[in-house]
Motif scaffolding. Sequence first.
Motif, PDB file in Angstrom:
ATOM      1  N   ASP A   1       0.817  -1.213   0.000  1.00 27.59           N
ATOM      2  CA  ASP A   1       0.000   0.000   0.000  1.00 27.59           C
ATOM      3  C   ASP A   1       0.850   1.263   0.000  1.00 27.59           C
ATOM      4  O   ASP A   1       0.381   2.342   0.335  1.00 27.59           O
ATOM      5  CB  ASP A   1      -0.952  -0.002   1.203  1.00 27.59           C
ATOM      6  CG  ASP A   1      -2.153  -0.893   0.939  1.00 27.59           C
ATOM      7  OD1 ASP A   1      -2.510  -1.045  -0.236  1.00 27.59           O
ATOM      8  OD2 ASP A   1      -2.702  -1.450   1.902  1.00 27.59           O
TER       9      ASP A   1
ATOM     10  N   PRO B   1       2.929   4.276  -1.771  1.00 21.29           N
ATOM     11  CA  PRO B   1       2.910   4.948  -3.070  1.00 21.29           C
ATOM     12  C   PRO B   1       4.143   4.542  -3.872  1.00 21.29           C
ATOM     13  O   PRO B   1       5.134   4.078  -3.308  1.00 21.29           O
ATOM     14  CB  PRO B   1       2.956   6.428  -2.698  1.00 21.29           C
ATOM     15  CG  PRO B   1       3.386   6.485  -1.292  1.00 21.29           C
ATOM     16  CD  PRO B   1       3.087   5.191  -0.655  1.00 21.29           C
TER      17      PRO B   1
ATOM     18  N   PRO C   1       1.576  11.020   0.139  1.00 26.89           N
ATOM     19  CA  PRO C   1       1.272  11.866   1.299  1.00 26.89           C
ATOM     20  C   PRO C   1       2.523  12.414   1.986  1.00 26.89           C
ATOM     21  O   PRO C   1       2.504  13.518   2.528  1.00 26.89           O
ATOM     22  CB  PRO C   1       0.515  10.922   2.246  1.00 26.89           C
ATOM     23  CG  PRO C   1       0.442   9.597   1.599  1.00 26.89           C
ATOM     24  CD  PRO C   1       0.921   9.698   0.212  1.00 26.89           C
ATOM     25  N   ILE C   2       3.614  11.665   1.916  1.00 24.84           N
ATOM     26  CA  ILE C   2       4.838  12.098   2.599  1.00 24.84           C
ATOM     27  C   ILE C   2       5.335  13.429   2.036  1.00 24.84           C
ATOM     28  O   ILE C   2       5.954  14.220   2.732  1.00 24.84           O
ATOM     29  CB  ILE C   2       5.913  10.989   2.472  1.00 24.84           C
ATOM     30  CG1 ILE C   2       7.120  11.297   3.361  1.00 24.84           C
ATOM     31  CG2 ILE C   2       6.354  10.786   1.044  1.00 24.84           C
ATOM     32  CD1 ILE C   2       8.108  10.167   3.446  1.00 24.84           C
ATOM     33  N   HIS C   3       5.043  13.681   0.744  1.00 22.87           N
ATOM     34  CA  HIS C   3       5.571  14.904   0.140  1.00 22.87           C
ATOM     35  C   HIS C   3       4.635  16.091   0.330  1.00 22.87           C
ATOM     36  O   HIS C   3       4.919  17.186  -0.117  1.00 22.87           O
ATOM     37  CB  HIS C   3       5.853  14.678  -1.350  1.00 22.87           C
ATOM     38  CG  HIS C   3       6.818  13.569  -1.571  1.00 22.87           C
ATOM     39  ND1 HIS C   3       7.976  13.465  -0.846  1.00 22.87           N
ATOM     40  CD2 HIS C   3       6.795  12.491  -2.385  1.00 22.87           C
ATOM     41  CE1 HIS C   3       8.633  12.378  -1.223  1.00 22.87           C
ATOM     42  NE2 HIS C   3       7.928  11.763  -2.145  1.00 22.87           N
ATOM     43  N   HIS C   4       3.494  15.849   0.972  1.00 24.23           N
ATOM     44  CA  HIS C   4       2.650  16.983   1.332  1.00 24.23           C
ATOM     45  C   HIS C   4       2.892  17.231   2.811  1.00 24.23           C
ATOM     46  O   HIS C   4       3.949  16.920   3.300  1.00 24.23           O
ATOM     47  CB  HIS C   4       1.208  16.664   0.963  1.00 24.23           C
ATOM     48  CG  HIS C   4       1.091  16.549  -0.526  1.00 24.23           C
ATOM     49  ND1 HIS C   4       0.890  17.624  -1.334  1.00 24.23           N
ATOM     50  CD2 HIS C   4       1.262  15.477  -1.339  1.00 24.23           C
ATOM     51  CE1 HIS C   4       0.906  17.235  -2.593  1.00 24.23           C
ATOM     52  NE2 HIS C   4       1.146  15.936  -2.628  1.00 24.23           N
ATOM     53  N   GLY C   5       1.931  17.757   3.503  1.00 25.14           N
ATOM     54  CA  GLY C   5       2.151  17.951   4.930  1.00 25.14           C
ATOM     55  C   GLY C   5       3.377  18.798   5.208  1.00 25.14           C
ATOM     56  O   GLY C   5       3.677  19.737   4.476  1.00 25.14           O
ATOM     57  N   VAL C   6       4.121  18.410   6.261  1.00 19.54           N
ATOM     58  CA  VAL C   6       5.193  19.289   6.722  1.00 19.54           C
ATOM     59  C   VAL C   6       6.306  19.454   5.708  1.00 19.54           C
ATOM     60  O   VAL C   6       6.874  20.535   5.574  1.00 19.54           O
ATOM     61  CB  VAL C   6       5.771  18.809   8.058  1.00 19.54           C
ATOM     62  CG1 VAL C   6       4.851  19.179   9.188  1.00 19.54           C
ATOM     63  CG2 VAL C   6       6.059  17.326   8.051  1.00 19.54           C
ATOM     64  N   GLY C   7       6.647  18.393   4.986  1.00 21.00           N
ATOM     65  CA  GLY C   7       7.752  18.484   4.036  1.00 21.00           C
ATOM     66  C   GLY C   7       7.528  19.607   3.040  1.00 21.00           C
ATOM     67  O   GLY C   7       8.417  20.408   2.752  1.00 21.00           O
TER      68      GLY C   7
ATOM     69  N   VAL D   1       2.787   7.203   5.097  1.00 18.03           N
ATOM     70  CA  VAL D   1       1.366   7.209   4.734  1.00 18.03           C
ATOM     71  C   VAL D   1       0.615   8.410   5.296  1.00 18.03           C
ATOM     72  O   VAL D   1      -0.471   8.706   4.828  1.00 18.03           O
ATOM     73  CB  VAL D   1       0.639   5.906   5.152  1.00 18.03           C
ATOM     74  CG1 VAL D   1       1.057   4.764   4.263  1.00 18.03           C
ATOM     75  CG2 VAL D   1       0.875   5.569   6.592  1.00 18.03           C
TER      76      VAL D   1
ATOM     77  N   GLY E   1       2.384  11.603   6.228  1.00 19.42           N
ATOM     78  CA  GLY E   1       3.029  12.860   5.882  1.00 19.42           C
ATOM     79  C   GLY E   1       3.276  13.776   7.060  1.00 19.42           C
ATOM     80  O   GLY E   1       3.574  14.951   6.885  1.00 19.42           O
ATOM     81  N   THR E   2       3.176  13.254   8.275  1.00 16.78           N
ATOM     82  CA  THR E   2       3.407  14.095   9.439  1.00 16.78           C
ATOM     83  C   THR E   2       4.068  13.273  10.532  1.00 16.78           C
ATOM     84  O   THR E   2       4.059  12.045  10.488  1.00 16.78           O
ATOM     85  CB  THR E   2       2.086  14.694   9.949  1.00 16.78           C
ATOM     86  OG1 THR E   2       2.357  15.491  11.094  1.00 16.78           O
ATOM     87  CG2 THR E   2       1.099  13.609  10.326  1.00 16.78           C
TER      88      THR E   2
ATOM     89  N   ARG F   1      -4.895  11.525  11.120  1.00 15.73           N
ATOM     90  CA  ARG F   1      -4.829  11.053   9.733  1.00 15.73           C
ATOM     91  C   ARG F   1      -5.009   9.548   9.626  1.00 15.73           C
ATOM     92  O   ARG F   1      -5.596   9.054   8.672  1.00 15.73           O
ATOM     93  CB  ARG F   1      -3.497  11.455   9.115  1.00 15.73           C
ATOM     94  CG  ARG F   1      -3.538  12.895   8.661  1.00 15.73           C
ATOM     95  CD  ARG F   1      -2.170  13.442   8.426  1.00 15.73           C
ATOM     96  NE  ARG F   1      -2.200  14.891   8.495  1.00 15.73           N
ATOM     97  CZ  ARG F   1      -1.968  15.665   7.458  1.00 15.73           C
ATOM     98  NH1 ARG F   1      -1.687  15.139   6.291  1.00 15.73           N
ATOM     99  NH2 ARG F   1      -1.999  16.971   7.583  1.00 15.73           N
TER     100      ARG F   1
END
Lengths: 362, 133, 512
Positions: free
Chosen positions: A106, A108, A116-122, C190, C192-193, C202
């Motif tokens: 599951d 990416p 999702p890892i590249h959104h959020g805080v990054g 999964v 992102g935080t 999340r």
Amino acid sequence: MTELPLEAVLFVFLLVVGIVVGRLRNLFGAAMLTGIFSFLSAGLFTLLTAVDVAFTEAAVGAGISTVLFLATLALTDDTERESERSWLAIGVVSLTGLALFFGTFDMPAFGDPDAPIHHGVGRHYLMHSWDEIGLPNVVTSVLASYRGYDTFGELAVVFTAGIGVLLLLRSKAAVMGAKAKPIPVRSRAPYVREMPIVRAVAKVMLPFILLFALYVQAHGDFGPGGGFQAGVVFAAAFILYGLVWGPRAVQGIAPERMLEGGMAFGVLLYGGVGVAALFAGGTFLDYSAFTPEHPSHGQHWGIFLVELGVGITVSAVMVVIYFVFTARPRPRLPKRKKGALAPPRLTAVPELPVETPKEGSS
Amino acid sequence: MTLATHWHYWVVIALMMTGLHIVIARRNYVKKLMGLSIFQVSVIMLYVTMGKVAGGTAPVYVMEGEGHDAVPNLDVVYSNPVPHVLMLTAIVVGIATMALGLALVVRIKESYGTVEDDVVIEKDRAEEESLES
Amino acid sequence: MSGLKAHFPVLLVVVPLLTAPLLALIRQKQVARALALLSALATAVIGWGLVIAAREQVEPLSYHLGGWPPPIGIEYVVSQASAFVVAIVSSIAALGLLLGTRETRKEVTEGQQHLYYAAYLLCLAGLLGMAITGDAFNVFVFLEISSLSTYSLVAMGNRRRAFSAAFNYLILGTIGGTFVLIGIGLLYQVTGTLNVQDIAHRVQELEDVAPDSHNLTLLVAFVFMIVGLGLKLAVFPLHQWLPGAYAEAPAAVSAFLAGTATKVIYFQLLRTTVVFFGAAHVFGALRFGTHVLMPLSIAGMFIGSIAAIYQPTLKRMLAYSSVGQVGYLTLALSFGTEAGVQAGLLHLGAHAVTKAGLFCVVAAIVAGVGSNRIQRLNGLGKRMPIVAFAFVLGGVGLIGVPGTSGFVSKWALLQAAFASEHYLVAGLVLLSSLVAVVYVWRIVEVMYFQAPPVDEKTTHDNLAMVPALILLGASVLFGLFPDQVVELAADAAHQLFLEPGSLPPLPTGGHG
């Protein structure tokens, strides 16, 4: 993807090296290969655009940790006894590997910009760190400011290791090699310092390494580098000096007390900046509180100071660790087979006149 | 999920398991630490692989303009800086653990005369039996 | 002073963390010891201050490190539960310091005491930082601070076995730590935080999207975090490192670790199951409690306690008893209910105080008799009456006799078991307590019913008895007047079970 073949080649090399490390019973060779594993990883990290990680891994994994392994081997055995095949181990490892394999189902896709890892805080750091902090190297901004408290903890880890190694290896009998008994000349493997070319090269390189360390320390804001890398490179210069001229020569330049003080001072400097921010009316490590009218100035000063603290503690700890390992008297001379390759000695070189610098194979 | 999109992860997992197997299966303490080192470096690789963005450059701003007026180009694709930062910390933790482990190995060699797990256990058992009687 | 109070969450960690390098600079053993003690006492005061502060609030207190709001920066979270844990941990650490450098090897006593105390304080700082942080990766960093200092402290025991025990612990502990790191990485990928609250929110979103099919990455992240923490917590069958480490460490270190290290990890386990992944999901859909944790806990309870019966030394016996006690802790969690977590928190406190007190008593016994081998304790009831009595007091606390803290927590555990209709499990808890009676009775028999040796001198270590009596006294006090602590634990458990709220959206503006 143009870099795909190169990545694949590196991965193949890494796998081969990893398997050989497991199988090789000559620990000297295995130590070198472990270093090579780190070095290849550093290459891979560069391809994956993690330049700061690559730099650090090359300096630490391929540099310092290889030296430590060799120093340990000089004090212990350099051949491993045969281990029986353990089905339990194979079972545990297969199970762990399978679990992780299923875990990727599951995930990416590799490099997917929508993960999702590249959104959020990054993403926040990439988009806003210029306004909020104003340094070109986003890694440094995150490391020293957004997640500066993690780095404080990381420094504490290094300091803890320094204390632990001192507690374990520095006993009264072996205070920095002062009372180490000289090892009889005939039983010695070749010392690095008996090799004229190595000496000459080292002499030329030393000032450049030190200069490079200072550059790396100062350059962390703009490109790969920073306190940790600089500290390691700085320590590497001392270690090189020690390898070539003997650890005692280094102690003339960097006495033990000074190093121990340096270990503590870096942590205190980092923590001191944090506490100073409390007095300036902010929270711990809130550099903006120093110059409320122009927060990014405070950020620059704070980052400069904490990086300096990191550099000081890291270099002091690394040199101290190298010293205590090499100053430890050797318990017993290993009996080695005729013709077996002796590792170069990294332990304290007793300051004896060298009579017959014979090759170590005898 | 296909080979083309996920093979990086799978190779990294294989590397991790190579290291973990050395730690668990080998009896020589120095070898165990070498395995630990490989295991940890591979975990770092896992994070770095996760942080990569296709076509992205290193997370150092590409600047436009000269001197004080220079501003970063935010349209360039950068890799995610966070995994890099976390892994700098992990590398440090790794070397710290390694140094401490090797120091312990030296002391074990000095006091037991060996760095092989089964010999150490055997010596401990013999000592315990002599204390019991 | 109110300004200072606002910074209590960070001072709790920074005070011991910055005293450690100071000690390394001072190098004066008496000054170093006094300063370490002072620092630990200050930390304990701050810890209890946080308990009071957390009681006054409905929402957990948040402290923004570096001035960055979460999730951009790292956040410290003072919830009722975390305040409870840090107060207990810091108090036990301060009392453990009173033991000084008993049973440490020669290097420490010969001029390296300042470094020993520095390592002790670093361990404390690591444990506190881990308990109070609201950031997943920060947990790992402080876990490693405490782990690395623990390895070196354990190695300071005065037998050569301390080295191999410490090495063993280092290998398994590092594997555990690395597993946690893998788990955090997958979670981060999964979600992102890295902020705990943000992750929880999340994860719940992900679970709500597809309640029937599990997100495999999430599941594997959960498994790795649980296995990693299980290794660190010494959950059966991952307990191999614990007996050696506790038995070979110097007295003060054993007392400190037994009362703190596993407790903080247990709190992480609580957070991981209840907060990160959500109790409803973990205990409902995954059936992690009844199908995994419960059988392992019960096995641990019995195997730990039974193994304790056969140990040759007091320290080893207490160490195996700890394996059994960890079983009670995880059993309480496995019900997956608020009442269970309340019982877990109560048992955390009760066992911390009792076991730390018992290890202090062992220090006094070693000082008096010169050994902690059980065969050499004959007639201790006559030779050292107060010490022997203190040991019995601690022993009955382990069994859970009414009037001790152990009773309060086991009662809560039984209630939780009944409330979730696990009647058989409740019976097994009682049965395993009988096993504890056996190993405690074995010591009582040697101490009170065997004649003392004729011409053996005993020395009295009164200083070691001070922390022992304070801790065991606290255990009795809590056993007799449990109301306030029980209420605190109930509120703390309730707060942990609250739905994770979402953090305010990231501030926008500037470029992009």
